[in-house]
Enzyme design. Structure first.
Site, PDB file in Angstrom:
ATOM      1  N   GLY A 240       0.840  -1.245  -0.161  1.00  0.00           N
ATOM      2  CA  GLY A 240       0.076   0.189   0.138  1.00  0.00           C
ATOM      3  C   GLY A 240       0.931   1.272  -0.109  1.00  0.00           C
ATOM      4  N   ASP A 241       1.697   1.359   1.049  1.00  0.00           N
ATOM      5  CA  ASP A 241       2.640   2.485   0.977  1.00  0.00           C
ATOM      6  C   ASP A 241       4.177   2.172   1.317  1.00  0.00           C
ATOM      7  OD1 ASP A 241       2.403   1.405   3.456  1.00  0.00           O
ATOM      8  OD2 ASP A 241       1.953   3.605   4.757  1.00  0.00           O
ATOM      9  N   GLU A 242       4.221   0.871   0.544  1.00  0.00           N
ATOM     10  CA  GLU A 242       5.748   0.449   0.739  1.00  0.00           C
ATOM     11  C   GLU A 242       6.388   0.389  -0.647  1.00  0.00           C
ATOM     12  OE1 GLU A 242       5.015  -3.372   2.263  1.00  0.00           O
ATOM     13  OE2 GLU A 242       4.175  -2.744   4.097  1.00  0.00           O
TER      14      GLU A 242
END
Length: 339
Positions: A240-242
């Site tokens: 997701g936010d990686e």
């Protein structure tokens, strides 16, 4: 004395014909041959002034040509566009020794029809030339359509292959592409570094402003990572936010620190969205193998994760370069936080 002949039936039966006298002068030309002459009168002209004989090669005069009656001749019109023709000579059977020369385009029919604007009416009713031309054109059209279809299929395959290794939201490489790059790095025994990047406070943006704002922030972060890395580097979104960045042929740790700090600085700047300012930061953990990978891939990823965890524990918006001293300390912290 020459006896006049009614040759109108030949104009119907074989419109690409000539009648020549015993000396080789043209006495009559069929309607299609007249089209080939492009307005020039052929009557009285020496046959060999209009046509060159390519085969048989021994033809030097019309007398030689007469001896080649009933033999297929390979001719070429001397006037541009120097159309190639096939021909056969047969005696007319009269006392004057006149002969009929029947012409055809052979396999050059497509060129002949194009160069002289011929139509079905310019050939004998029983001549299959135009039908053959239609078949050739149909085959050409079918082959062209097949080529276009193959190109479309090839383009579709390339698009599908690209989509299979691309993150749809950001346009970055996805995990599948990343795994391929890491496998090549490991197999090549080349120096490289791997950065693991998490976006800090991203969940807050999603929860307060919605997923559209979150998507906008992810795209902006992806753009910054691309701009701060080289074309030879691989930037991938793996969660997701990686994000993960693979940097081959890195000369020194200072270069890695510089790249990481530039990414942190730029991502920490407020990102405008729909009248709001989205505030996030980036935590980075990097593992560098200046001599190439000497351990397993799983261990390398774990080391990068430990460096990332250390950055987050230090207060976020940090960049940590892995060294062996992090292993014991960071693992202890992770165990304590999960207890």
């Amino acid at each position: 004395m020459n006896v006049p002949l009614d040759l109108s039936f030949l104009d119907v039966l074989c419109p690409m014909h000539l009648v020549v006298d015993a000396a080789g002068h043209i006495l009559h030309a069929g309607p299609t041959v007249r089209k080939l002459s492009k307005g020039m009168s052929l009557i009285g002209v020496d046959f060999l002034e209009v046509f060159a004989v390519n085969r048989p090669r021994a033809i030097a005069s019309f007398r030689d040509l007469r001896l080649s009656q009933d033999t297929k001749l390979h001719l070429e019109m001397r006037a541009p566009p120097q159309t190639a023709l096939k021909a056969v000579l047969v005696p007319l059977g009269d006392a004057q020794g006149r002969m009929i020369v029947n012409l055809s385009f052979g396999i050059s029919i497509a060129n002949g029809v194009r160069d002289f604007a011929l139509s079905n009416a310019d050939f004998a009713a029983t001549d299959l030339a135009i039908e053959m031309l239609y078949l050739i054109e149909a085959k050409t059209a079918a082959m062209e359509e097949s080529r276009r279809l193959n190109h479309r299929l090839q383009d579709a395959r390339l698009v599908a292959e690209q989509e299979a290794v691309t993150d749809a939201l950001t346009g970055l490489a996805n995990r599948r592409a990343l795994n391929g790059v890491l496998a090549r790095m490991a197999a090549g025994r080349v120096p490289f570094a791997v950065m693991q990047i998490d976006l800090d406070f991203f969940k807050t943006v999603n929860d307060t402003l919605g997923h559209a704002a979150g998507d906008h922030v992810l795209r902006q972060a992806a753009r910054i990572m691309r701009e701060e890395t080289r074309e030879t580097d691989t930037v991938a979104r793996v969660g997701g936010d990686e994000f993960t960045i693979v940097l081959p042929n890195v000369a020194d740790a200072a270069t890695l620190r510089g790249v990481g700090q530039r990414i942190i600085d730029r991502i920490s700047e407020p990102i405008p969205y729909d009248g709001h300012l989205c505030r996030i930061s980036a935590s980075i953990g990097t593992v560098w193998h200046p001599q190439g990978l000497s351990q397993g891939m799983d261990r390398m990823i774990e080391d990068a994760d430990l460096a990332l965890y250390s950055s987050k524990h230090a207060g976020r918006a940090r960049h940590t370069l892995y060294d062996a001293s992090l292993r014991g300390v960071t693992l202890d912290r992770r165990e304590q936080s999960s207890a």
